[in-house]
Write an enzyme that holds these catalytic residues in place. Structure first.
Site, PDB file in Angstrom:
ATOM      1  N   GLU A   1       1.774  -0.465  -5.043  1.00 48.11           N
ATOM      2  CA  GLU A   1       0.866   0.620  -5.395  1.00 48.11           C
ATOM      3  C   GLU A   1       1.780   1.836  -5.535  1.00 48.11           C
ATOM      4  O   GLU A   1       2.221   2.406  -4.537  1.00 48.11           O
ATOM      5  CB  GLU A   1      -0.177   0.847  -4.312  1.00 48.11           C
ATOM      6  CG  GLU A   1      -1.160   1.959  -4.659  1.00 48.11           C
ATOM      7  CD  GLU A   1      -2.114   2.299  -3.517  1.00 48.11           C
ATOM      8  OE1 GLU A   1      -3.268   2.645  -3.818  1.00 48.11           O
ATOM      9  OE2 GLU A   1      -1.695   2.236  -2.343  1.00 48.11           O
TER      10      GLU A   1
ATOM     11  N   ASP B   1       0.837  -1.193   0.000  1.00 46.09           N
ATOM     12  CA  ASP B   1       0.000   0.000   0.000  1.00 46.09           C
ATOM     13  C   ASP B   1       0.878   1.251   0.000  1.00 46.09           C
ATOM     14  O   ASP B   1       1.870   1.326   0.728  1.00 46.09           O
ATOM     15  CB  ASP B   1      -0.887  -0.025   1.247  1.00 46.09           C
ATOM     16  CG  ASP B   1      -1.815   1.163   1.337  1.00 46.09           C
ATOM     17  OD1 ASP B   1      -2.663   1.316   0.443  1.00 46.09           O
ATOM     18  OD2 ASP B   1      -1.684   1.933   2.309  1.00 46.09           O
TER      19      ASP B   1
END
Length: 658
Positions: free
Chosen positions: A371, A336
């Site tokens: 990401e 993330d």
């Protein structure tokens, strides 16, 4: 129990050896560290950690056993302007805790202080670390190690995926056990996915703001204990680890990999008004990026940012990742806000954490997916991650939507994204699999909502619809919301089919959001992070079975096309791809840039994708030879076509030669 012996500085955390427990805690700026242990009545006993090697404090408690609840009180300077916030009144979680008892409540005693320290003791309400003894029989478990070229990822939430599944035993719905149940394993195999990517399973907390609103953090991107499984999805906290490993083992037996979404960019301590329960009180200056005024760099939008260029924090991150691979046999990670991993504080491909992962024989051989952005300056880094990382490709997501849901997009741009965005990822020895192609993900519209809503509808989140992106590239096809007349529903169906075909027949690694193959809707909510309810839970009884069958057929078709499974870049004349116009001639320069959205893509010289993304029925002349439509585009009457395919508006069809 006796007083602490000096013990050892490794391994990190609390380690039971059959006779007692060795405790270690990193803190470069502490002046004293107390180990606090609690009996069954909550009575606390404190011991100074007697040993220190470098910046690791350590001690050995003879006679201590698994199940012991413990925490730390760390003494040191309170100098907020310099980034030091030591406060021994606050009981702190072990960053390496394998199990945690208690939740992180919105309670004033958990606040460590802002300008001045809060000296109220918090032990009565603070979550506590728990010593575990780890023994598990993996039997003959083996990692599937699916090649990138054959990988199809399925992103899912542990609870939301199975909570409403009528064929699962009631008591395991929404749990780790359900993931490995034969019903779910059979479904994954029927669908054809090769990797299950789970939203965060490390223990997380609900932000104080959400608790005050009566909401919870559903997605899990607010980490509390990075080595501990979130206990809410287990039969009991004591059995969570084994139940998760049982699921991994069952999935591996079916050839399905398990990828974990992991949050190394921030912690649930949030900003200076957030709770102090671990890293802030252990060594704020080392664990977080600190500004010159003593506040946090907030490159995550969550109040703080972990300093993953600090050597000891790099070690912490790598040990965390190795734990999940070695102890739980996971096959990879999705990171993330992964640009934080490369901050020094500017982003660098040779950042310390990247170098450590690449040098690690355990971590460098699993699937690593970034990401590739954060919200700080210079945070958008799509295409810039070093090998062996793959990356979420937002260029693909936006281009696919703009191509099929009427927006301005050239044929050339679409083709580039279809070909794994070679302009972005063909560097540093990376292969096409480095482009993780997606239409949707947990954040944003579901696929069905992309064709039913022009605007987000996030009122249920309690922020007056201010949260969530406004750049959705969606098209409601003439009516906002679900439902509508038959012709509208058919147009929406055709758009969904075209988008799914684009995703699953493009070069790169496709990622499918769980529920998109069902027609799942969140009723226009494109930021459902706090919706632990029927809005996000998949309704299996209402699933669109025809769409599921269509999706599975596309995945099977993908695995038959060498140009897609080979994971090598397409070169002119190599037989992998030819780009043709509606007359089966090579696209001209003008057609690449200004032509209508009409094209044919010939893959491996025998699979032809005919595309009509215009609003008109159009004849498309197929290349010379005999062509037959293939499932899921073939009907009961599937004649050989030798000349022309009448392409419906917003239509796509795949043919096979011969």
């Amino acid at each position: 129990m006796t007083q602490l012996a000096i013990g050892e500085a490794t391994p990190h955390g609390a380690t039971y050896d059959g006779h007692g427990v060795n405790f270690t805690l990193f803190s470069a700026h502490a002046e004293r560290v107390e180990l606090c242990v609690f009996d069954s009545r909550g009575n606390e006993r404190r011991y100074d950690l007697p040993g220190r090697r470098g910046d690791v404090w350590h001690g050995y408690l003879a006679g201590a056993r698994p199940g012991l609840r413990y925490g730390y009180r760390v003494h040191g300077p309170w100098q907020p302007a310099q980034g030091h916030r030591f406060n021994p009144a606050k009981l702190l979680l072990d960053p390496y805790a394998r199990r945690v008892e208690g939740e992180l409540k919105d309670h004033p005693l958990l606040h460590g202080g802002h300008d001045e320290p809060d000296y109220r003791d918090n032990a009565a309400v603070a979550p506590k670390s728990v010593v575990i003894s780890d023994h598990y029989d993996w039997e003959d478990d083996a990692a599937p190690r699916t090649p990138w070229g054959k990988t199809v990822i399925y992103e899912a939430h542990v609870k939301g995926l199975t909570y409403l599944h009528p064929e699962l035993p009631q008591e395991i719905r929404g749990t780790y056990k359900a993931l490995g149940h034969p019903v779910m394993v059979a479904y994954f195999k029927q669908l054809g996915i090769t990797a299950l990517e789970l939203l965060p399973v490390a223990q997380f907390a609900s932000e104080p703001r959400l608790q005050r609103m009566g909401l919870t953090n559903y997605w899990g991107y607010n980490p509390m204990a990075m080595f501990a499984l979130h206990p809410a999805w287990a039969s009991s906290p004591e059995t969570a680890l084994d139940e998760f490993r049982d699921a991994v083992k069952a999935l591996h037996r079916a050839g399905i990999e398990v990828i974990l979404d992991i949050v190394l960019n921030h912690s649930a301590e949030l900003d200076l008004d957030g709770p102090t329960f671990s890293l802030r009180g252990i060594d704020n200056r080392s664990y977080y990026w600190i500004r010159d005024d003593g506040d946090y760099h907030n490159w995550t939008g969550c109040g703080n940012t972990l300093n993953l260029s600090h050597p000891d924090v790099v070690e912490y991150a790598c040990e965390c990742l190795r734990y999940w691979v070695e102890t739980c046999h996971v096959d990879g990670f999705r990171f993330d806000l992964a640009s934080v991993m490369g901050r020094t504080p500017t982003f660098r491909q040779d950042a310390p954490l990247f170098a450590a992962i690449k040098a690690c024989p355990v971590l460098s051989t699993v699937k690593l997916i970034a990401e590739p952005w954060d919200i700080g300056e210079g945070g958008y880094q799509v295409g810039n991650f070093p090998p062996p990382f793959a990356e979420w490709n937002d260029h693909f997501r936006d281009a696919a939507r703009r191509f099929w849901l009427p927006r301005n997009l050239t044929t050339g741009e679409f083709a580039c994204r279809f070909a794994a965005s070679s302009d972005v990822f063909k560097r540093n020895g990376r292969a096409p699999g480095a482009s993780v192609n997606l239409l949707t993900a947990h954040d944003g519209f579901t696929l069905r909502d992309c064709v039913c809503f022009n605007q987000k509808h996030n009122e249920a989140n309690g922020e007056e619809n201010r949260d969530g992106t406004n750049s959705n590239y969606s098209d409601n096809h003439g009516k906002e919301g679900l439902g509508g007349p038959l012709d509208l529903m058919e147009r929406r169906r055709d758009s969904i089919h075209a988008l799914l075909a684009t995703l699953l027949l493009s070069q790169g690694t496709p990622m499918l959001l769980a529920g998109d193959e069902h027609g799942h809707s969140q009723h226009g909510n494109n930021n459902a992070y706090c919706q632990d309810n029927a809005l996000t839970w998949l309704d299996w009884q209402q699933a669109n079975r025809g769409l599921t069958t269509f999706t599975a057929a596309l995945i099977r078709l993908r695995q038959q096309i060498p140009a897609l499974t080979g994971n090598s870049w397409w070169e002119e004349g190599d037989g992998n791809v030819r780009w043709l116009n509606k007359n089966a001639q090579p696209l001209s320069a003008d057609e690449w840039q200004n032509g209508p959205k009409l094209m044919q893509i010939l893959l491996s010289d025998r699979f032809l994708i005919a595309i009509n993304a215009t609003l008109e029925v159009t004849d498309i002349v197929l290349p010379e030879g005999e062509w037959r439509a293939v499932p899921p585009f073939a009907g009961e009457d599937n004649p050989v076509i030798t000349a022309v395919w009448q392409g419906p508006a917003h239509g796509l069809c795949v043919f096979q030669r011969g």
